[in-house]
Scaffold this active site. Sequence first.
Site, PDB file in Angstrom:
ATOM      1  CG  MET A  26      14.645 -16.765 -15.267  1.00  0.00           C
ATOM      2  SD  MET A  26      14.786 -15.107 -16.034  1.00  0.00           S
ATOM      3  CE  MET A  26      16.026 -14.263 -15.261  1.00  0.00           C
ATOM      4  CB  SER A  27      14.977 -18.589  -8.324  1.00  0.00           C
ATOM      5  OG  SER A  27      16.438 -18.538  -8.407  1.00  0.00           O
ATOM      6  N   GLY A  28      15.573 -15.484  -9.431  1.00  0.00           N
ATOM      7  CA  GLY A  28      16.204 -14.307  -8.985  1.00  0.00           C
ATOM      8  C   GLY A  28      17.572 -14.542  -8.474  1.00  0.00           C
ATOM      9  N   GLY A  29      17.921 -15.889  -8.339  1.00  0.00           N
ATOM     10  CA  GLY A  29      19.297 -16.285  -7.928  1.00  0.00           C
ATOM     11  C   GLY A  29      20.106 -16.301  -8.908  1.00  0.00           C
ATOM     12  CB  VAL A  30      23.978 -16.581  -9.021  1.00  0.00           C
ATOM     13  CG1 VAL A  30      25.295 -16.648  -9.964  1.00  0.00           C
ATOM     14  CG2 VAL A  30      24.221 -15.661  -7.764  1.00  0.00           C
ATOM     15  CG  ASP A  31      23.136 -21.388  -9.474  1.00  0.00           C
ATOM     16  OD1 ASP A  31      24.484 -21.127  -9.563  1.00  0.00           O
ATOM     17  OD2 ASP A  31      22.716 -21.866  -8.384  1.00  0.00           O
ATOM     18  CB  SER A  32      17.682 -19.559 -12.492  1.00  0.00           C
ATOM     19  OG  SER A  32      17.503 -18.625 -11.388  1.00  0.00           O
ATOM     20  CB  CYS A 123       8.851 -29.062  -6.131  1.00  0.00           C
ATOM     21  SG  CYS A 123       8.678 -27.387  -7.042  1.00  0.00           S
ATOM     22  N   GLY A 147      18.437 -23.527 -13.764  1.00  0.00           N
ATOM     23  CA  GLY A 147      19.892 -23.354 -13.152  1.00  0.00           C
ATOM     24  C   GLY A 147      20.482 -24.672 -12.336  1.00  0.00           C
ATOM     25  CB  CYS A 221      11.653 -22.536  -1.791  1.00  0.00           C
ATOM     26  SG  CYS A 221      10.063 -23.454  -2.123  1.00  0.00           S
TER      27      CYS A 221
END
Lengths: 381, 388
Positions: A26-32, A123, A147, A221
Site C-alpha cells: 500500500m502506497s497510500g494512493g487510490v489504486d493500492s 524495483c 494496485g 518515486c
Amino acid sequence: MGSALRDSKDDMAGTGVNMDRVVVAMSGGVDSSIAAALLKERGYDVIGVTMQVWPRSSPGGTTPVPERSCCSLAAVEDARRVASRLDIPYYVLNMEEDFSREVIDYFCNEYIAGRTPNPCIVCNTRIKFGLLLDKARALGASYIATGHYARICYDPSTRRHLLKKARDRHKDQTYVLYNLTQDQLASTLMPLGEFTKDETRALAAKLGLRIADKPDSQEICFIPDNDYRRFLAERVPHSVNPGPILDLRGNVLGEHKGIAFYTIGQRKGLGISAREPLYVVALDRERNAVIVGTESEVYSQGLIAGSVNWIAIEELVGAREARAKIRYYTEPAHAVISPLKPGYVEVGFAEPQRAVTPGQACVFYDGDVVLGGGIIEASLR
Amino acid sequence: MEKIYLDHAATTPMRPEVLDAMLPYLKDRFGNPSSIHSFGREARKALDEARDKIAAIIGAGPDEIIFTSGGTEADNSAIKGIALARRDKGNHIITSSIEHHAVLDSCKALEKQGFKVTYLPVDQYGLVRPEDVRSAITDETILISIMHANNEVGTIEPIAEIARVAREKGVYFHTDAVQTVGQIPVNVEDLGVDMLSLSAHKFYGPKGVGALYVRKGVRALPFMHGGGQERGRRAGTENVPGIVGMAYALELAVKEMDENIKKVSGLRDALIRGVTERIDHVRVNGHPVKRLPGNASFCFEFVEGESILLNLDMKGIAGSSGSACTSGSLEPSHVLLAMGLPHEIAHGSLRLTLGRDNTMEQVRYVLDVLPEIISKLRSMSPFGRTAQ
C-alpha cells in the site's frame, strides 16, 4: 462498505470465504487502497504494508522529506488510515538499504554508463516482487497484491502463468512487469486489472476514502521534482564529466556536461546551433562523447535486447512476429523477434522506431499477452 | 484470540483506579489553577497535592518539580534549558550512545547550534563506565546526561557513581529516568542527580504528562513562554487531571513496588530461561543482573526482528524490535549496535517487556508460539538453513 463494492463489480466481488493470506503493498494512493479493499471484500486475510524505501529524515531532522513521495510520512499516514478503515493489520517495512543498493545505485550506474534506466522495473523485480514477497511469505502469506493495472491468469494448456494487459488500456502497466518470473506471477494478485481508473476512483469515493482525488504518483518515486539530473549530480558528483558533442562523422560540435545528463532523442539543452535541428542519437562511454544527428538519424530499424525474461513461452525457439514496446509511453510496434545467444533477442521493426534507448526495456506482446521482454542493449540502424 | 501485551516499556495500560482519581478533574473540578476563584483554588489544591506526593516519592522538594507534557519534553527542557543557560560557561555536553532519541536528538539539535557533544560508548552489557565520563570532562563541559535505565535492553546504569564524578568536577548531571520511576526505587538524593525526567504512562498513569526534577539552585532557561505557571519555568495551563492521575499512579506503583518487582522479574526470568532453552542461536541482550524487572531482550540469529514481531502480532502477542519510531517503521537498534552487536544480528532483535497484569500462563503461551515462529522464519532464510 461491502455493498458499494458489489454494486459496481458483481462478477468480481466473490462472496465466498477465502482464508488465503495476502500482503498488499500500500502506497497510500487510490489504486493500492482499492486493491486492498477488493481483496478484503473477496474474503482474503489481508495485511497492508508500506515499503519505506527512502529515508524519512536524517537524525536531527534537517533533510526535507519529499512531500509527494510514496514513502513520505503523509503517504504512510494515508495508507495507515485506509488500513484502519478496512480493519486490516498494517505495517511499515523498512527497505531503505535494499532499495538504495538495488534500485538507486543501479539507476545512477546506468546513467553513468550512458544508458537510460527504468528504476520501476528493477524495483518490481528486486524489491516489490522480490524482497517484499519474501517478507510476505515470512508472514505466512500465499500472495502479495499490488494496485498495478495488469492481469495475471493461468493457462492450463501451456501450464504457464500469463501476464496480460489491463482492461483499461490507458493505464496498462505490463511494461514495468515483464520481468516477473513464473513463481512471482503465481504468487501475485493484481485486482485492478479488470477496472478502469475512473471505476477505481468511483469506488474510492463510494467507500468514502479521502484519497479518492489524490493525483497519480509521479514518475520516479525517489525524485519527486522529476529532475534526475540534479539528483545524479548530487548523489554521484563524478557524473559531472564534460566531454565533446560529436556528429556521426566525428566532428566536434560542442561540449556536454557529462553523458549521464543526456538521453537518446533529446533535442533541448544541447547548446549547439546548426542548420537543422539536432538530436542525441547515441552516448559513447568509451570516448565520453554525446553523438548527435538529424531527425532521420534518431530512427532505428531494430535493436538487440539482453537479460530477456519469457512469460508466455518457455523459450524463443525461432523467429516470430510480435509487437515490441520500447518505452512506457510508446505504443507497441510490429516487429519480428529472433533468438540470438541465450538471454538475447534481435528485434527488427516493420517501421523504423524513433529513439531506441539502451537501458530501457523492450517488451514483446502477442495481442494482450506479454510474451516477455528484455533490456535494450543496442539499437540497429 | 487472547491478546498478550508485552510492550510495557513502550507504554502501560492505565489503571482503572487512576482513571477514577482523574475523572472529577475532567468533569466538575475543571478550574484553571491560576484562577483566583473557588474553581481555580480547587484545581490549585489538587495540583499542589500531586506535586507534594511526587516530590516526596522521589526525595525532592515540591518546588523542584516542573510538570511537563511527558518524558520527551522533560528531556528536551533539561538539555536545551541547561545548554542555553550556561552557554557562556562552555559548549560541551556529554551523553551516551544508547540514550533515548529525546536526548540524542536534542543533543544533535544543539550540535547544529555550535555545541560539542561527546557520545560515550558502552560495554557489551550496555553499561556506561564512570571513568569514561571522567576522562571526557573538559573545562568546557556544562552538562552530562546519562539515562537511568535503557529502554531497549533494560540495563540499569551506575548513575550514583557517575553523579559523584559530575559533582566532583562541578558539572550538572541530568538522568532520563523514564524507564525506572515507578518500576524500581528512585531517589534524587541517593542518585545525586541535578535533574531527572519521568513520564506517567510508563507506570500505569495517563499519557501526555510527565515531570522534570530540577535541583534547587540549578538554572535552566525555559523554552515554553506565555504565562507564569510552574514558577515561570514552563508556561501553559497545567494538565490538572493528568497530573492528578500521574501522582496517584506513582503512589500506587511505589506502594506495590516490592511485590511487583518480585512478580514481574519472576515472569521475566521464566521467559528468558524458556527462550534460551527452547531456541538455539539466541542471545540475551543487556546485563544479567543490573536490569529492569520487566525487560527481556533477545537477538535471534538468522532472522529479522521485524518478521518475528509481525508473526507474534498475528498470534496476538505485542512485542517490540529496535525502537519504535512515530511511523511504526523498524530501524536497526542504535543501542544494540553501540553494544557491539554486528548489524545483521542487531536486526534480529526482539524486546518483550512484562508488566503487572501479565501471568505465567501468558509466558507459557509465548514459549509455545515463539520457537515455532523462529524455526519457520529460519527455514525460509538463506542463512537459517545452514544453522539448522
